[in-house]
Write a protein that holds these residues in place. Sequence first.
Motif, PDB file in Angstrom:
ATOM      1  N   MET A  71       0.810  -1.220   0.000  1.00 11.34           N
ATOM      2  CA  MET A  71       0.000   0.000   0.000  1.00 11.34           C
ATOM      3  C   MET A  71       0.843   1.269   0.000  1.00 11.34           C
ATOM      4  N   LYS A  72       1.951   1.268   0.714  1.00  8.90           N
ATOM      5  CA  LYS A  72       2.801   2.459   0.775  1.00  8.90           C
ATOM      6  C   LYS A  72       3.288   2.878  -0.608  1.00  8.90           C
ATOM      7  N   SER A  73       3.446   1.899  -1.500  1.00 11.17           N
ATOM      8  CA  SER A  73       3.905   2.231  -2.847  1.00 11.17           C
ATOM      9  C   SER A  73       2.737   2.480  -3.806  1.00 11.17           C
ATOM     10  N   GLY A  74       1.519   2.584  -3.277  1.00 12.95           N
ATOM     11  CA  GLY A  74       0.379   2.998  -4.090  1.00 12.95           C
ATOM     12  C   GLY A  74      -0.572   1.904  -4.541  1.00 12.95           C
ATOM     13  N   ASN A  75      -0.360   0.654  -4.103  1.00 17.36           N
ATOM     14  CA  ASN A  75      -1.274  -0.426  -4.487  1.00 17.36           C
ATOM     15  C   ASN A  75      -2.444  -0.476  -3.498  1.00 17.36           C
ATOM     16  N   LEU A  76      -3.598  -0.007  -3.932  1.00 18.48           N
ATOM     17  CA  LEU A  76      -4.787   0.039  -3.071  1.00 18.48           C
ATOM     18  C   LEU A  76      -5.814  -1.002  -3.518  1.00 18.48           C
ATOM     19  N   SER A  77      -5.349  -2.000  -4.284  1.00 24.52           N
ATOM     20  CA  SER A  77      -6.226  -3.033  -4.834  1.00 24.52           C
ATOM     21  C   SER A  77      -6.931  -3.823  -3.743  1.00 24.52           C
ATOM     22  N   LEU A  78      -8.096  -4.344  -4.087  1.00 25.27           N
ATOM     23  CA  LEU A  78      -8.911  -5.117  -3.151  1.00 25.27           C
ATOM     24  C   LEU A  78      -8.990  -6.563  -3.611  1.00 25.27           C
ATOM     25  N   LYS A  79      -8.731  -7.477  -2.679  1.00 26.68           N
ATOM     26  CA  LYS A  79      -8.843  -8.903  -2.990  1.00 26.68           C
ATOM     27  C   LYS A  79     -10.159  -9.410  -2.408  1.00 26.68           C
ATOM     28  N   ILE A  80     -10.971 -10.062  -3.247  1.00 24.59           N
ATOM     29  CA  ILE A  80     -12.240 -10.649  -2.789  1.00 24.59           C
ATOM     30  C   ILE A  80     -12.131 -12.153  -3.011  1.00 24.59           C
ATOM     31  N   SER A  81     -12.301 -12.924  -1.944  1.00 24.81           N
ATOM     32  CA  SER A  81     -12.228 -14.381  -2.090  1.00 24.81           C
ATOM     33  C   SER A  81     -13.626 -14.981  -2.192  1.00 24.81           C
ATOM     34  N   ASN A  82     -13.696 -16.191  -2.703  1.00 29.21           N
ATOM     35  CA  ASN A  82     -14.946 -16.926  -2.871  1.00 29.21           C
ATOM     36  C   ASN A  82     -16.018 -16.051  -3.526  1.00 29.21           C
ATOM     37  N   VAL A  83     -15.694 -15.536  -4.707  1.00 26.59           N
ATOM     38  CA  VAL A  83     -16.567 -14.630  -5.444  1.00 26.59           C
ATOM     39  C   VAL A  83     -17.926 -15.290  -5.733  1.00 26.59           C
ATOM     40  N   GLN A  84     -18.987 -14.514  -5.597  1.00 22.52           N
ATOM     41  CA  GLN A  84     -20.353 -14.992  -5.832  1.00 22.52           C
ATOM     42  C   GLN A  84     -20.979 -14.221  -6.998  1.00 22.52           C
ATOM     43  N   LEU A  85     -22.032 -14.789  -7.604  1.00 25.08           N
ATOM     44  CA  LEU A  85     -22.716 -14.104  -8.711  1.00 25.08           C
ATOM     45  C   LEU A  85     -23.194 -12.717  -8.293  1.00 25.08           C
ATOM     46  N   LEU A  86     -23.656 -12.606  -7.044  1.00 26.93           N
ATOM     47  CA  LEU A  86     -24.156 -11.324  -6.547  1.00 26.93           C
ATOM     48  C   LEU A  86     -23.068 -10.255  -6.428  1.00 26.93           C
ATOM     49  N   ASP A  87     -21.785 -10.666  -6.499  1.00 20.45           N
ATOM     50  CA  ASP A  87     -20.690  -9.695  -6.393  1.00 20.45           C
ATOM     51  C   ASP A  87     -20.501  -8.889  -7.685  1.00 20.45           C
ATOM     52  N   SER A  88     -21.181  -9.313  -8.763  1.00 25.09           N
ATOM     53  CA  SER A  88     -21.102  -8.557 -10.026  1.00 25.09           C
ATOM     54  C   SER A  88     -21.649  -7.158  -9.786  1.00 25.09           C
ATOM     55  N   ALA A  89     -20.808  -6.155 -10.008  1.00 19.87           N
ATOM     56  CA  ALA A  89     -21.223  -4.771  -9.762  1.00 19.87           C
ATOM     57  C   ALA A  89     -20.109  -3.835 -10.193  1.00 19.87           C
ATOM     58  N   GLU A  90     -20.391  -2.545 -10.070  1.00 18.97           N
ATOM     59  CA  GLU A  90     -19.344  -1.560 -10.307  1.00 18.97           C
ATOM     60  C   GLU A  90     -18.856  -1.086  -8.937  1.00 18.97           C
ATOM     61  N   TYR A  91     -17.580  -1.313  -8.678  1.00 23.23           N
ATOM     62  CA  TYR A  91     -16.966  -0.962  -7.400  1.00 23.23           C
ATOM     63  C   TYR A  91     -16.231   0.363  -7.565  1.00 23.23           C
ATOM     64  N   THR A  92     -16.237   1.157  -6.495  1.00 22.33           N
ATOM     65  CA  THR A  92     -15.489   2.410  -6.531  1.00 22.33           C
ATOM     66  C   THR A  92     -14.430   2.375  -5.446  1.00 22.33           C
ATOM     67  N   CYS A  93     -13.214   2.689  -5.844  1.00 24.95           N
ATOM     68  CA  CYS A  93     -12.092   2.785  -4.912  1.00 24.95           C
ATOM     69  C   CYS A  93     -11.914   4.274  -4.648  1.00 24.95           C
ATOM     70  N   ILE A  94     -12.108   4.697  -3.402  1.00 23.14           N
ATOM     71  CA  ILE A  94     -12.013   6.117  -3.062  1.00 23.14           C
ATOM     72  C   ILE A  94     -10.884   6.284  -2.059  1.00 23.14           C
ATOM     73  N   TYR A  95      -9.895   7.077  -2.440  1.00 23.74           N
ATOM     74  CA  TYR A  95      -8.744   7.290  -1.555  1.00 23.74           C
ATOM     75  C   TYR A  95      -8.600   8.770  -1.255  1.00 23.74           C
ATOM     76  N   LYS A  96      -8.446   9.075   0.025  1.00 21.33           N
ATOM     77  CA  LYS A  96      -8.248  10.469   0.424  1.00 21.33           C
ATOM     78  C   LYS A  96      -7.161  10.514   1.486  1.00 21.33           C
ATOM     79  N   GLN A  97      -6.134  11.308   1.210  1.00 19.89           N
ATOM     80  CA  GLN A  97      -5.061  11.458   2.198  1.00 19.89           C
ATOM     81  C   GLN A  97      -5.215  12.824   2.850  1.00 19.89           C
ATOM     82  N   ASP A  98      -5.482  12.862   4.113  1.00 18.84           N
ATOM     83  CA  ASP A  98      -5.727  14.061   4.942  1.00 18.84           C
ATOM     84  C   ASP A  98      -6.527  15.157   4.232  1.00 18.84           C
ATOM     85  N   GLU A  99      -6.668  16.288   4.878  1.00 18.44           N
ATOM     86  CA  GLU A  99      -7.549  17.342   4.369  1.00 18.44           C
ATOM     87  C   GLU A  99      -6.991  18.071   3.144  1.00 18.44           C
TER      88      GLU A  99
END
Length: 159
Positions: A71-99
């Motif tokens: 993460m310190k080098s900028g990898n903010l990826s998300l790992k999801i295990s045991n994926v289900q059909l209901l997991d089909s969607a559009e995911y948003t990765c939102i990152y905010k560093q302080d104000e």
Amino acid sequence: GQPDTTCHAFVGETVVLPCNTPPPGELVFSESWLYWQIDKKIVHFFHKGQDSLKSQDERFRGRTSLFFDQMKSGNLSLKISNVQLLDSAEYTCIYKQDEGHQTKKYKVKLSVSAPPMTEKASFTSEQSQISSRSSTEAPRLTMLLLSLHLLITLGVWHL
């Protein structure tokens, strides 16, 4: 808008939803927020250097994780295990560093499909491999037992 990336996975697999931010030097996690969400549902929340999963959507409990070591080098990826059909969607990765910093958003579309129907075929080929393997090992085992029996008999005779 359009997703930045689309990922595909089969039911039961583990998938990594990519999200990278070019770090301005090193990312400071004590003052940052990282949300992974579908609409307003929280899939994963990382805050002040640690996971904060109290508000996590129940469907994802125990199935999501981040790459803390990267993460310190900028990898903010998300790992999801045991994926289900209901997991089909559009995911948003939102990152905010302080104000002072601007919020960064990435959209990743996940498309999950049922596994292809090849289980029966792989099972039968596995079975035939096992039976052919054991048939070549059977004579060796018989010879070993026979040799052992002869050694014991000769040893007893020798006494």
